[in-house]
Structures are given as structure tokens and as C-alpha cells.
Design a protein around this motif. Structure first.
Motif, PDB file in Angstrom:
ATOM      1  N   ILE A  40       0.888  -1.165   0.000  1.00 38.31           N
ATOM      2  CA  ILE A  40       0.000   0.000   0.000  1.00 38.31           C
ATOM      3  C   ILE A  40       0.925   1.214   0.000  1.00 38.31           C
ATOM      4  N   LEU A  55      -4.510   6.453  -1.570  1.00 36.15           N
ATOM      5  CA  LEU A  55      -4.040   5.142  -1.141  1.00 36.15           C
ATOM      6  C   LEU A  55      -4.027   4.242  -2.360  1.00 36.15           C
ATOM      7  N   LEU A  77      -6.398   2.249   7.047  1.00 33.68           N
ATOM      8  CA  LEU A  77      -5.112   1.553   7.036  1.00 33.68           C
ATOM      9  C   LEU A  77      -4.884   0.640   8.239  1.00 33.68           C
TER      10      LEU A  77
END
Length: 129
Positions: A40, A55, A77
Motif C-alpha cells: 500500500i 491510497l 489503514l
């Protein structure tokens, strides 16, 4: 097991690097086993003159993008800590900060010399306004 407290402290360092203009890059790396989700990547993104975060979820076969506010990105996250990622690296122009889980899932946060000499260009452009 959620790592809310420890990751929250780390995320505050990330937010500070955004506000002081030293942020270069934030990366989730080192997965547990073979997973579809490989990384990520988080970077600043301007939307209607507001600083947000893009993201980028990199899978084996594709990439997906999401836009979040700086605060809402934390909630998005957090579930990826320990599932599947064991480390998150914050790159700034002042230092690199690594959030890492060992085999026993004990958190360590270490800093080292910076990898990047320049901050993120989108962030610098936003801060100059």
C-alpha cells in the motif's frame, strides 16, 4: 489484535511530516506469507484545494486507488497492520521511521538516516499556498 495505540503514535509522526513539509513517502510492506495484496502506497493528493491522501493498493494483478482525508485514512489503514503487513515505513527528508512487528507481534519503531532528500512535490505545492 488491533494495534491502534502504537500505530496511532506512528501515524501522528506521519501527520507531522505532512504539516511541516518534510513528507516524502509512506509505504506498507513485508507481508505475512503469499498474499494478493503486495503493498500500500500513500501519497498526498489535492482535491478542490484540500489536501487528501491517495491510497494505492497494489495487488499481484491490479492496482486500486482510494482517496481519503488524512484522518479517515488512519481507520482505513489500521486493519492492514499484522494482516497482512508487518512493516510500515515513513520516509521524510529528516529521517526514515519504520514501524515493525516481529514474529511475536511486538511493535518496534526505529528511525534512521533519510532516504529522500526532497519532500513530496504535491505537498510542497500545497504548503506554498
Amino acid at each position: 489484535m488491533l494495534f491502534t495505540a502504537t500505530f496511532s503514535e506512528f501515524y501522528e509522526q506521519f501527520k507531522t511530516s505532512l504539516s511541516d513539509g518534510t513528507f516524502a513517502k509512506l509505504t506498507f510492506a513485508k507481508t505475512i506469507g503469499k498474499t494478493e495484496l503486495k503493498n500500500i502506497f500513500i501519497r498526498p493528493f489535492l482535491e478542490e484545494n484540500e489536501l487528501k491522501l491517495e491510497l494505492k493498493f497494489r495487488f499481484q494483478q491490479e492496482e486500486l486507488f482510494e482517496i481519503h482525508t488524512i484522518d479517515s485514512a488512519f481507520d482505513r489503514l489500521l486493519p492492514f497492520i499484522n494482516n497482512p503487513f508487518l512493516s510500515v515505513i515513513l520516509f521524510t527528508t529528516e529521517f526514515d521511521l519504520t514501524y515493525k512487528l516481529n514474529k511475536k507481534r511486538v511493535v518496534s519503531v526505529t528511525d534512521q538516516a533519510p532516504t529522500f532528500g526532497n519532500a513530496n512535490e504535491v505537498l510542497l505545492g500545497f504548503l506554498k499556498k
